[in-house]
Enzyme design. Structure first.
Site, PDB file in Angstrom:
ATOM      1  N   TYR A  16       0.833  -1.200   0.000  1.00 58.06           N
ATOM      2  CA  TYR A  16       0.000   0.000   0.000  1.00 58.06           C
ATOM      3  C   TYR A  16       0.870   1.254   0.000  1.00 58.06           C
ATOM      4  O   TYR A  16       0.610   2.204  -0.734  1.00 58.06           O
ATOM      5  CB  TYR A  16      -0.931   0.020   1.220  1.00 58.06           C
ATOM      6  CG  TYR A  16      -1.986  -1.060   1.196  1.00 58.06           C
ATOM      7  CD1 TYR A  16      -3.117  -0.939   0.393  1.00 58.06           C
ATOM      8  CD2 TYR A  16      -1.859  -2.192   1.982  1.00 58.06           C
ATOM      9  CE1 TYR A  16      -4.087  -1.935   0.379  1.00 58.06           C
ATOM     10  CE2 TYR A  16      -2.822  -3.183   1.977  1.00 58.06           C
ATOM     11  CZ  TYR A  16      -3.933  -3.052   1.168  1.00 58.06           C
ATOM     12  OH  TYR A  16      -4.884  -4.033   1.146  1.00 58.06           O
ATOM     13  N   ASN A  42     -13.229  -0.957  -4.668  1.00 59.12           N
ATOM     14  CA  ASN A  42     -13.159  -1.469  -6.043  1.00 59.12           C
ATOM     15  C   ASN A  42     -14.417  -2.288  -6.358  1.00 59.12           C
ATOM     16  O   ASN A  42     -14.645  -3.331  -5.749  1.00 59.12           O
ATOM     17  CB  ASN A  42     -11.902  -2.331  -6.180  1.00 59.12           C
ATOM     18  CG  ASN A  42     -11.760  -3.000  -7.523  1.00 59.12           C
ATOM     19  OD1 ASN A  42     -12.512  -2.747  -8.458  1.00 59.12           O
ATOM     20  ND2 ASN A  42     -10.783  -3.884  -7.613  1.00 59.12           N
ATOM     21  N   CYS A  67      -7.114  -5.642  -7.171  1.00 58.16           N
ATOM     22  CA  CYS A  67      -6.772  -5.076  -5.868  1.00 58.16           C
ATOM     23  C   CYS A  67      -6.128  -6.114  -4.949  1.00 58.16           C
ATOM     24  O   CYS A  67      -5.451  -5.750  -3.987  1.00 58.16           O
ATOM     25  CB  CYS A  67      -7.997  -4.437  -5.220  1.00 58.16           C
ATOM     26  SG  CYS A  67      -9.416  -5.525  -5.099  1.00 58.16           S
ATOM     27  N   HIS A  68      -6.291  -7.395  -5.267  1.00 56.98           N
ATOM     28  CA  HIS A  68      -5.680  -8.444  -4.446  1.00 56.98           C
ATOM     29  C   HIS A  68      -4.157  -8.425  -4.539  1.00 56.98           C
ATOM     30  O   HIS A  68      -3.484  -9.034  -3.721  1.00 56.98           O
ATOM     31  CB  HIS A  68      -6.223  -9.825  -4.844  1.00 56.98           C
ATOM     32  CG  HIS A  68      -5.965 -10.201  -6.261  1.00 56.98           C
ATOM     33  ND1 HIS A  68      -6.782  -9.783  -7.300  1.00 56.98           N
ATOM     34  CD2 HIS A  68      -4.971 -10.940  -6.827  1.00 56.98           C
ATOM     35  CE1 HIS A  68      -6.307 -10.265  -8.433  1.00 56.98           C
ATOM     36  NE2 HIS A  68      -5.216 -10.959  -8.177  1.00 56.98           N
ATOM     37  N   GLU A 110      -1.773 -16.885  -8.823  1.00 60.94           N
ATOM     38  CA  GLU A 110      -0.831 -16.090  -9.614  1.00 60.94           C
ATOM     39  C   GLU A 110       0.609 -16.387  -9.250  1.00 60.94           C
ATOM     40  O   GLU A 110       1.533 -15.703  -9.702  1.00 60.94           O
ATOM     41  CB  GLU A 110      -1.148 -14.599  -9.433  1.00 60.94           C
ATOM     42  CG  GLU A 110      -2.512 -14.239 -10.024  1.00 60.94           C
ATOM     43  CD  GLU A 110      -2.830 -12.763  -9.937  1.00 60.94           C
ATOM     44  OE1 GLU A 110      -1.980 -11.966  -9.490  1.00 60.94           O
ATOM     45  OE2 GLU A 110      -3.955 -12.395 -10.327  1.00 60.94           O
TER      46      GLU A 110
END
Length: 156
Positions: free
Chosen positions: A93, A114, A122-123, A153
């Site tokens: 962040y 979001n 946003c993850h 991912e």
């Protein structure tokens, strides 16, 4: 009660797909026992197809028409930046806040607001010392979803 144009089953949730006027306006994470709903329009069909591709290929780049109704100028800057974080990568962040001349809290609030998670990833934003929040939650099912997406991912 929201009227979804599709309810798409994934390994981590049933995704409630919301569309209006040929654009994607929202994705909600519904309980896994929610009954699926076949896509009702072109945009929800495209959203389900593209999410299915993402579930097979974490590097897939979404291309969907969106109307982000709760957008403010700051949120739009954050969301545009999120779309530039490649799959398999994360930012903190604070790092994102620094590039946007903002604060980590304001970035976190924009991430929590979001309306189309997964599509706007946003993850991929983490706290300096841990996972951080997801969908304005700091625990429970939302964080399990964030962990699943990051593992998908290749992170964590």
């Amino acid at each position: 009660m929201k009227t979804y144009q599709a309810k798409f089953v994934t390994p981590f949730s049933v995704l409630g797909i919301l569309t209006e006027e040929n654009t994607l306006v929202g994705i909600d994470f519904l309980p896994l026992n929610t009954l699926p709903l076949a896509p009702q329009d072109e945009v929800s069909t495209a959203a389900c197809e593209q999410i299915a591709i993402y579930l097979q290929d974490a590097g897939y780049c979404f291309n969907l028409p969106m109307s982000l109704r709760n957008a403010t100028p700051h949120r739009m800057k954050v969301w545009e930046s999120l779309k530039n974080i490649p799959s398999g990568s994360v930012l903190h962040y604070g790092e994102l806040a620094k590039t946007l001349h903002s604060s980590p809290r304001a970035v976190g609030q924009a991430c929590g607001a979001n309306p189309v998670p997964i599509i706007i990833p946003c993850h991929r934003v983490l706290a300096k010392n841990g996972l951080g929040g997801f969908m304005s939650h700091s625990g429970g099912d939302p964080l399990q979803i964030k962990k699943w997406l990051l593992r998908h991912e290749g992170i964590q």
